[in-house]
Each structure stands twice: as C-alpha cells, then as structure tokens.
Motif scaffolding. Structure first.
Motif, PDB file in Angstrom:
ATOM      1  N   SER A 503      11.909  -4.332   6.201  1.00 45.47           N
ATOM      2  CA  SER A 503      12.222  -3.049   6.843  1.00 45.47           C
ATOM      3  C   SER A 503      13.280  -3.174   7.928  1.00 45.47           C
ATOM      4  CB  SER A 503      10.942  -2.444   7.444  1.00 45.47           C
ATOM      5  OG  SER A 503      10.400  -3.314   8.422  1.00 45.47           O
ATOM      6  N   ASN A 504      13.520  -4.393   8.404  1.00 43.82           N
ATOM      7  CA  ASN A 504      14.485  -4.579   9.488  1.00 43.82           C
ATOM      8  C   ASN A 504      15.904  -4.220   9.061  1.00 43.82           C
ATOM      9  OD1 ASN A 504      15.196  -5.664  12.213  1.00 43.82           O
ATOM     10  ND2 ASN A 504      16.361  -7.118  10.978  1.00 43.82           N
ATOM     11  N   THR A 527      13.954  -0.288   0.501  1.00 45.65           N
ATOM     12  CA  THR A 527      12.891  -0.848   1.350  1.00 45.65           C
ATOM     13  C   THR A 527      11.532  -0.672   0.682  1.00 45.65           C
ATOM     14  OG1 THR A 527      14.154  -0.352   3.359  1.00 45.65           O
ATOM     15  CG2 THR A 527      11.788  -0.715   3.613  1.00 45.65           C
ATOM     16  N   LYS A 528      11.257   0.517   0.159  1.00 51.65           N
ATOM     17  CA  LYS A 528       9.972   0.765  -0.504  1.00 51.65           C
ATOM     18  C   LYS A 528       9.813  -0.087  -1.761  1.00 51.65           C
ATOM     19  CE  LYS A 528       9.333   5.195  -0.992  1.00 51.65           C
ATOM     20  NZ  LYS A 528       9.524   6.672  -1.025  1.00 51.65           N
ATOM     21  N   GLN A 596       2.440   0.398   5.451  1.00 53.48           N
ATOM     22  CA  GLN A 596       3.895   0.561   5.564  1.00 53.48           C
ATOM     23  C   GLN A 596       4.394   1.585   4.549  1.00 53.48           C
ATOM     24  OE1 GLN A 596       6.518  -1.274   7.268  1.00 53.48           O
ATOM     25  NE2 GLN A 596       5.117  -2.312   8.657  1.00 53.48           N
ATOM     26  N   LEU A 597       3.980   1.409   3.307  1.00 48.26           N
ATOM     27  CA  LEU A 597       4.436   2.320   2.251  1.00 48.26           C
ATOM     28  C   LEU A 597       3.927   3.743   2.483  1.00 48.26           C
ATOM     29  CD1 LEU A 597       3.882  -0.019  -0.834  1.00 48.26           C
ATOM     30  CD2 LEU A 597       6.086   0.788   0.052  1.00 48.26           C
ATOM     31  N   MET A 598       2.682   3.861   2.898  1.00 43.19           N
ATOM     32  CA  MET A 598       2.102   5.173   3.132  1.00 43.19           C
ATOM     33  C   MET A 598       2.856   5.923   4.235  1.00 43.19           C
ATOM     34  SD  MET A 598      -1.829   6.139   4.164  1.00 43.19           S
ATOM     35  CE  MET A 598      -1.691   5.313   5.751  1.00 43.19           C
ATOM     36  N   SER A 602       4.947   9.351   3.780  1.00 45.45           N
ATOM     37  CA  SER A 602       4.473  10.563   4.446  1.00 45.45           C
ATOM     38  C   SER A 602       5.500  11.123   5.422  1.00 45.45           C
ATOM     39  CB  SER A 602       3.161  10.281   5.194  1.00 45.45           C
ATOM     40  OG  SER A 602       3.389   9.361   6.250  1.00 45.45           O
ATOM     41  N   ARG A 603       6.291  10.258   6.024  1.00 51.84           N
ATOM     42  CA  ARG A 603       7.236  10.728   7.037  1.00 51.84           C
ATOM     43  C   ARG A 603       8.545  11.220   6.440  1.00 51.84           C
ATOM     44  NH1 ARG A 603       5.435   9.805  12.095  1.00 51.84           N
ATOM     45  NH2 ARG A 603       3.618   8.439  12.241  1.00 51.84           N
TER      46      ARG A 603
END
Length: 726
Positions: A503-504, A527-528, A596-598, A602-603
């Motif tokens: 994710s960085n 990233t996902k 992390q994935l959730m 969601s965002r």
C-alpha cells in the motif's frame, strides 16, 4: 516731480493702499480681518524709495542739507516721504504694535540730514541699535516674510514632506520584512524581544539586517524611529499580514473568475489550542493549469458539521464564491466531516447536488492502518511494543551512536560474507524511525527500518542488560530484548512490512502535489490485487521468510501443529481448539489483509468509482486508448446535469465525433501523460475555443481532487509561524 503710481494687487481684497509713508494709515487702523492682507501687500510692494532728480533742501543754521539717494543702499529699510521730506523705517511700520522711544521713524518721520553719516550721532544708525534691538527684530520678521520658503505653512509642509518620506521608508521596511518571512514560512516573534536581547525574533532581526545594509533605512527604524511609531509591534505585524493576505485572496478570486471550484477542508488545534479550519480552493485557471490555493484559516468555536459549514459559507460569500458553483468537496478523516447524513459533505450536497464528496485518498490508507491496529488485537499490541522499543533504544545520543556502530560492523561482516552487494550509495547506515499518526508512510518506514536494524538493536539491548547504568535501565532493556526475541513479534513485523510495502506505493503516489484523478483507479486496483494475491498464494513464502529470520537471530520457533493457547494459557481462557498455524494464518495473516481490503473497498463508494470510471474516457494516455463517446456523454448527463442541458449533451456528442477525428490523431496531442496536460494543450492550440463543451467537461473533471495533502501542509506551516512563547 513725478510720483510713482503703485497698483494694489487685485488678489488682495483691501482698499487702495498709500505708498508714501508720510500719508499712509497705520496698519492697526484697518479691520482686524484685513490686517494680515494689508501687511503682506506692503511687504510685496517693499519700502518706498523714490529716486528724484533733486531732493528738497533743509536749512540747518547757516547750512543747507538734503536727503541722499545713496542712503537707500546703506540702509535698505529706509523709506522717504515725498510729501513730508522725511525718512521712515519700513519694517517698523509693518510690525509696529506698541509705543517705543523710536516713534519718530513710524509716526512723524526723521529729517536730521546733517548728522547722517556721523559715527556717533547718525539717527539711522542709532535707530538700528545693536543685536536684539526692536528694529533688528522687525528686520528679521520682514526678512522671513519676504522669503516664502520661510513661511510657517511652507516650513510645516517641507517638514511634513520629509517626514512622510521617512515614514514611508520605515513602513516599507516593515512590509518587506513581513512579506519575506511569510513567503519563507518563518516565525515572526521571538521569545525575548526586549532591546537588550541578543535575538529579538526574526521580524526585528530582519529589520536590523536591512538597516545595516542601507544607511537611509538605518536612520528611520528601531532606535532611530520615534518611540511611538516604530512599526514593529505584534499588532502592526498582524495588520500587515492581514493586508497582504487580503490582497492575495482577491488575486485568487480574480484567478477563479466564473470557473467551477472544489473546496478542501481540514481542522486542527494550533499552538494556542484554538480550533483552526483551513480552506483550500481547487480550480482550473484560464490557461488550463490546476490550481490548489490556500485561501483562509478560520477560528472555530466547535467542530460540529453545521458550524463548519456556516464558517465556510461566510468565507465564500465574502468573496462572492457561490455555493452553486461548487463541484467537489474533500475533508480529512474527522468523524464530523464524513458522516453519511449529518456530516459536512451531506450539508453541502443539500445545497448543491453536484458538490461531489471525495475523501482524501492518501489519508484513507492511514485510516486503514488505524482500523487494522484497532481491530486485530495482536497488531495493536505490536505497535505498542514497537513504539516502546524505539523510544528506549534511541533515547540518547550514546545509544544512537552504539546503534550506528553496531550496524556499521554488521554491514562490514555481511559484505565480507558476500551477502550484501556493494556500490555507490549502497549499504548506508540508517537510523530507527518512530511512526506518526499523521505522517503518511511513516508506519512502513518505521517497520522496514526496524527489520534492517534488528540485529544492531539486539546487540545494543544485550549490552545494556549487562552494563546498564541503573537497575531500571537493565530491566527495561531486558523486557525489550525479550519482546524482540518472540516469534509473534517477528511474525507481525514481517507481515506489516509486506502489507504496508504494497500500500505504500499508492500512498506515496497520492501525496504528490500534482496527481490526476484518472490514474487513481489504477493505483487502487493494483494495490487491491496485490493484497488479494498475497492473501491467497503468499502464505508459504511468507512463513519461510519468517522462519529464516528467526533462525538467523536464534529466535525460538513455535511448533505450528501445537494447540494455540490464548492469554496466560489457562484452560478457562481457551475458546476453541486451534493450532498455532491456524491462528497465525487465519486469525492474524488473513485478518490483517482482509481488513485492508475491506477498508479500501468501503471507502471508495460506488458513485466515486463510477465517476472515475466514466472520467477515464477522457484520458489521453497511450494515444487516447480509453476514449469512449458514450461514456463521456454519460459523464456529462449523469454527474453534471446542471452544467450541461439535454441539448448541450447532444451537441457534446457531435463535438466528440469531430474531436475523435481532429484531435486524437493530431501531432500536438500525442504522447501526453495526463488530463491536465491535455487541458493546457487545448488552450495553447486554441482548440478550447472550438470544442467549448469538451473543454468545459475536462475542467469539471480536473476540479475534483484525490488528495487533501495541501491542508496538512498548511497546518505544518502554521506551526512554523505560530511558535509557543514562554
């Protein structure tokens, strides 16, 4: 004898003035409001000194004497009356206001021609008297009034003009110092601004520096300035800053013009513990450049959504920035700014349906990490332990030096064993770094640095256990050493290093000042996908790397087939029978990745994803490979109905058909890397005037934001300017 005719100046509203001193009236006989005019008229006319062919004879005993014209040169104040054949004193007539022993030179006149020129008895010389005589006082007044430059009003004006120039230079110096400090984001105030202080603060010290470089400035500032007008007080500094900031805001308002804009808002406590709200405007200027301008910082009594909305609306209304032109919102992660119904974004959406809310993408990753820390208990404990170890291991310069020396020795040994490659800038000695709640990517840096310095940290802690200066130090070092030598600590250390590394890349890219919204989906998707691949296929390789690391540092491995014991291991604390491998694989490894994935899913709302997807049809990257007329028209129709009427949507489709043939293959529109570059090229080639609707849509898309990093930078600057004064 011909009499000289004297015309009274028409500018003086007085009766005809007699020039002959033997016939004229005393000035005191004129009305009070006319006396000064009469006096100035006589001064302008000067003493009556007629030049006759022959002056009348006057008999003194057996001798005759007459007035001599040459006496006017020797006694320039002298007047001669033709009517009375007598001499008078002109300045005495002008300024005579009380009786004296020399009344003859004013009232009756003098006719002692016989004694004129005598050293002791000359009536003219006796009348003049010595220094400080009444006659000489009158002469001085006459001399001053004859010279307009010596008049009181002229003297005052001259002094005022000089004072004005000095005041302007003094104020200009303060303005220059204010502008420089504001531009460089430097603090103005000092801890001790007294005259005897060695450092009176940046503002005063900068003025002192300017004074040393310019003598004219030195004459009018600080000690050489009037005590009550020095232009250095904090109140003056604030007024100058306020004037400059207002000019900047008006300039920004001119730059916005009639364009649609986006607001970026954040709130934080300043050094004086006041709630401050920063407001940033994002828009596309007339030249096609994306602008993010820091616009205002507002003090707020509370951070409720309605209060913040009212303050923002007040600022916008002050500069005639209409809410109906708002096309985007971006806020930080505060709960009062992200509520679905009661938050600030919902309040603005009630006023303007097209003010799309886009949460700060870069800040989201930080929030994801926070959520993971709270939801996975082992991760929360890990960060708590890591923070304690970092604080203890680098608490003093001595420990810092020991860590550095241990790492240098370790690098030398690894190079000797050919386990490290050599080269320019390779194998540099780094230091431990603490994680910050608001410093993006700091958690990843903290974890990766700790892995790199793991061996050196163990060595330093081992020495402190044996050679610590106090029992408390030895005990704390022993506790930190024990935590580092545990399998769970190493497992989570490696897990977070891997997850945060994935994710960085996205986090760092989103912190860039210039980022196209169209590239965001690619970063999020990659990233996902990497996280999903790591979850599904990365366990075996990951656990092997953990085992290898434990063996390297002699850390006791757990038997993965044993029963995992929770808490202290007592039977009453065990819920289900699970193996050690099951716990770390599913309860920790999978849980961390799933959270992390959730959070990423969601965002990024469906509306945001759809908006970005449709916007990507305008992307000029790779030769406009994403170009799609239907998607572009859907974007205008669905997300910007207020900016495009149904007829304009039809016209947009026709423009796009021409655009596809004209622009997509045009040499000047090839190899472009971003939509912002396309917008600028549109302006440069004048295409924006031919494709008005496409240009309008591109600008609307560019108005949306993907990062509120600029508000964080604004608060960082405030910390520099508003220092804590003790």
């Amino acid at each position: 004898v011909e009499f000289e005719k004297v015309d009274t100046p028409s500018t003086i509203d007085t009766p005809y003035l007699e020039h002959d001193p033997g016939l004229r009236f005393s000035i005191s006989t004129f009305p009070i409001d006319k006396r000064e005019d009469v006096r100035m008229t006589y001064i302008n006319m000067g003493p009556f000194q007629p030049k006759l062919q022959k002056y009348p004879l006057t008999k003194y005993g057996t001798q005759n004497h007459r007035f001599q014209f040459s006496w006017f040169s020797k006694f320039p104040w002298l007047e001669y009356s033709i009517s009375k054949d007598k001499a008078f004193c002109f300045p005495w007539y002008i300024f005579h206001d009380k009786p004296s022993k020399n009344e003859a030179f004013v009232v009756d006149g003098v006719q002692n021609w016989k004694y004129v020129g005598c050293e002791k008895t000359c009536p003219f010389a006796q009348h003049e008297g010595g220094h400080g005589s009444s006659h000489n006082d009158a002469m001085l007044k006459w001399s001053n009034l004859k010279d307009p430059s010596k008049h009181i009003d002229k003297r005052l004006n001259a002094q005022s003009s000089q004072q004005i120039l000095e005041n302007r230079l003094q104020l200009k110096t303060s303005i220059v110092a204010t502008k420089w400090l504001a531009k460089q984001a430097c603090a103005f105030r000092g801890h001790d601004e007294s005259v005897n202080s060695l450092n009176r603060g940046n503002f005063i010290e900068l003025i002192k520096l300017l004074a040393t470089m310019n003598e004219e400035i030195n004459k009018v500032v600080l000690a050489n300035a009037p005590k009550n007008v020095q232009y250095i007080e904090p109140k003056i500094q604030k007024e100058l800053l306020n004037i400059i900031s207002n000019k900047v805001r008006h300039k920004i308002r001119e730059e916005v013009g009639d364009a649609k804009f986006c607001i970026i808002v954040d709130e934080a406590l300043d050094e004086s513990h006041k709630e401050q709200m920063a407001i940033i405007l994002r828009y596309v200027d007339c030249d096609g450049f994306i602008r993010e301008r820091f616009f205002e910082i507002v003090n707020v009594d509370e951070t409720k959504a309605l209060t913040l909305k009212n303050e923002i609306c007040n600022v916008l209304a002050q500069y005639i920035l209409l809410v109906k032109n708002l096309r985007g919102q971006g806020y930080d992660g505060a709960s009062n700014m992200v509520g679905e119904w009661n938050g600030l974004q919902s309040l603005f959406l009630n006023d303007c349906l097209y003010a799309y809310y886009v949460h700060c993408f870069a800040y989201r990753l930080q929030l994801v990490l926070v959520v993971v820390s709270k939801e996975v208990h082992e991760v929360w404990l890990f960060f708590s332990k890591l923070s304690s170890i970092l604080n203890f291991a680098s608490a003093s310069f001595k420990r810092y030096s020991e860590l550095k020396s241990a790492r240098e020795k370790e690098i030398i040994d690894l190079i000797a064993l050919e386990e490290l490659e050599t080269g320019t800038r390779a194998n540099q000695v780094r230091t431990l770094q603490r994680a910050g709640d608001t410093r993006w990517s700091s958690h990843f840096t903290s974890v990766s640095r700790f892995i790199e310095m793991f061996g050196a940290t163990l060595e330093v802690l081992g020495k402190m256990i044996n050679d610590g200066s106090s029992r408390d130090m030895r005990r704390e070092a022993k506790g930190a050493y024990k935590e580092m030598k545990s399998f769970e600590f190493v497992f989570i250390l490696f897990l977070l290093n891997k997850v945060l590394k994935i994710s960085n890349i996205l986090c760092r890219a989103l912190q860039a000042k210039s980022l196209d919204i169209l590239n965001t989906l690619n970063y999020v998707s990659s990233t996902k996908r990497l996280l999903q691949e790591f979850r599904g296929n990365g366990w075996d390789d990951f656990i092997r790397s953990v085992v290898s690391f434990c063996e390297k540092y002699d850390i006791t491995m757990l038997d993965m087939s044993d029963c995992y014991m929770e808490g202290t291991g007592r039977s009453c604390q065990q819920k289900d029978y699970v193996t050690v491998e099951h716990h770390y694989h599913f309860d920790v490894f999978n849980a961390v990745i799933d959270f992390q994935l959730m959070e990423l899913n969601s965002r990024f709302s469906e509306q945001t994803v759809e908006l970005l997807t449709l916007s990507s049809a305008l992307d000029p990257v790779d030769g406009f490979k994403s170009f799609d007329i239907d998607n572009i028209c859907s974007l205008a129709e669905k997300f910007y109905p207020h900016d495009f009427t149904p007829n304009e949507v039809l016209a947009l489709r026709r423009e796009l058909e021409h655009y596809q043939i004209d622009v997509l293959s045009h040499p000047q529109f090839q190899n472009m890397a971003s939509l912002s570059e396309l917008c600028r090229r549109f302006v440069e080639t004048m295409k924006s005037q031919h494709y008005l609707l496409i240009d309008r849509l591109i600008r609307l898309v560019l108005t949306l934001l993907v990062s509120t990093a600029i508000t964080e930078r604004a608060f960082s600057a405030i910390k520099l300017i508003k220092t804590s004064l003790h």
